[in-house]
Design an enzyme around this catalytic site. Structure first.
Site, PDB file in Angstrom:
ATOM      1  N   ARG A  40      -0.296   4.413  -0.713  1.00  0.00           N
ATOM      2  CA  ARG A  40      -1.125   5.613  -0.681  1.00  0.00           C
ATOM      3  C   ARG A  40      -0.666   6.584   0.409  1.00  0.00           C
ATOM      4  O   ARG A  40      -0.254   6.168   1.486  1.00  0.00           O
ATOM      5  CB  ARG A  40      -2.588   5.247  -0.448  1.00  0.00           C
ATOM      6  CG  ARG A  40      -3.228   4.512  -1.619  1.00  0.00           C
ATOM      7  CD  ARG A  40      -4.627   4.045  -1.277  1.00  0.00           C
ATOM      8  NE  ARG A  40      -4.606   3.037  -0.216  1.00  0.00           N
ATOM      9  CZ  ARG A  40      -5.703   2.508   0.311  1.00  0.00           C
ATOM     10  NH1 ARG A  40      -6.904   2.887  -0.108  1.00  0.00           N
ATOM     11  NH2 ARG A  40      -5.606   1.595   1.265  1.00  0.00           N
TER      12      ARG A  40
ATOM     13  N   ASP B 286       0.864  -1.182   0.000  1.00  0.00           N
ATOM     14  CA  ASP B 286       0.000   0.000   0.000  1.00  0.00           C
ATOM     15  C   ASP B 286       0.899   1.230   0.000  1.00  0.00           C
ATOM     16  O   ASP B 286       1.633   1.474   0.961  1.00  0.00           O
ATOM     17  CB  ASP B 286      -0.902   0.005   1.240  1.00  0.00           C
ATOM     18  CG  ASP B 286      -1.999   1.057   1.181  1.00  0.00           C
ATOM     19  OD1 ASP B 286      -1.851   2.029   0.409  1.00  0.00           O
ATOM     20  OD2 ASP B 286      -3.002   0.914   1.907  1.00  0.00           O
TER      21      ASP B 286
END
Length: 218
Positions: free
Chosen positions: A142, A140
């Site tokens: 983000r 991830d």
């Protein structure tokens, strides 16, 4: 319509561009567009007025939502992103609040093509986390600094976060936004995405029920 700004607020990671009112199947929203000065992405704050017609303020219900073309436009059942966005928009239309739609977050930040490559690896038995890693990509990647910048521009420094993901809370708080708590958003569960959701809960720390049933919603 609010006039576009020509320069960002000093120190802000985003530059406000334009505001306009948009009628949707969920209700009438003010949409405010931003340019992310760090990533170059274009984000949108979708704002639902409170029942008395006033704009959301501190303590507002806020959904920070990552772009998901496959789930939102194509109706993919491999994730719950489309139903989450629909539910969030319905909620802020009724109660007031903000949905911050973050572009450039496809596939938890790996992009559309790599997301489809990860899907192909999942057909061979890898879960959503290991598929990203097998491609040499982060599980991830983000970042939510842009979302925090948008909230600051809106004058909102404290939120109730409509999310199951404590990492969003951590990052928003790291950028100066107070999160009073996570408001669960458990929708769109299907046979096709049960394993994906199990991985989010068991390996990525998402706050999801121990037993997920297809068709469940909050």
């Amino acid at each position: 319509m609010t006039d576009a700004l020509t320069s960002p607020t000093p120190g802000s990671p985003v530059r406000f561009e334009v505001a306009t009112n948009v009628p949707t199947t969920h209700g009438l929203f003010e949409m405010r567009a931003y340019h992310d000065l760090v990533t170059g992405a274009e984000h949108v704050a979708i704002i639902g007025a409170r029942p008395d017609g006033s704009a959301p303020t501190d303590g507002a219900l806020v959904r920070v939502h990552s772009e998901c073309l496959t789930g939102e436009a194509f109706g993919s059942l491999k994730c719950e992103c489309g139903p989450q966005l629909d539910a969030a928009l319905d909620t802020i239309a009724a109660e007031g609040g903000v949905v911050i739609y973050l572009r450039g977050h496809e596939g938890r930040g790996i992009g559309l093509v790599n997301k489809l490559k990860a899907y192909r690896l999942q057909e061979d038995g890898l879960d959503t986390l290991d598929a990203n890693l097998a491609l040499g990509l982060p599980a991830d990647s983000r970042a939510y600094g842009g979302a925090a910048g948008i909230l600051t521009e809106l004058g909102i420094g404290r939120v109730r976060l409509l999310s199951n993901n404590p990492e969003k809370r951590r990052q928003l708080e790291e950028h100066g936004i107070t999160v009073d708590g996570l408001v669960p958003l458990v929708v769109g569960i299907s046979v096709q995405n049960a394993g994906y959701l199990d991985t989010k809960r068991d390996r990525m720390g998402h706050q999801l029920p121990a037993h997920l049933e297809a068709g469940a919603h909050n």
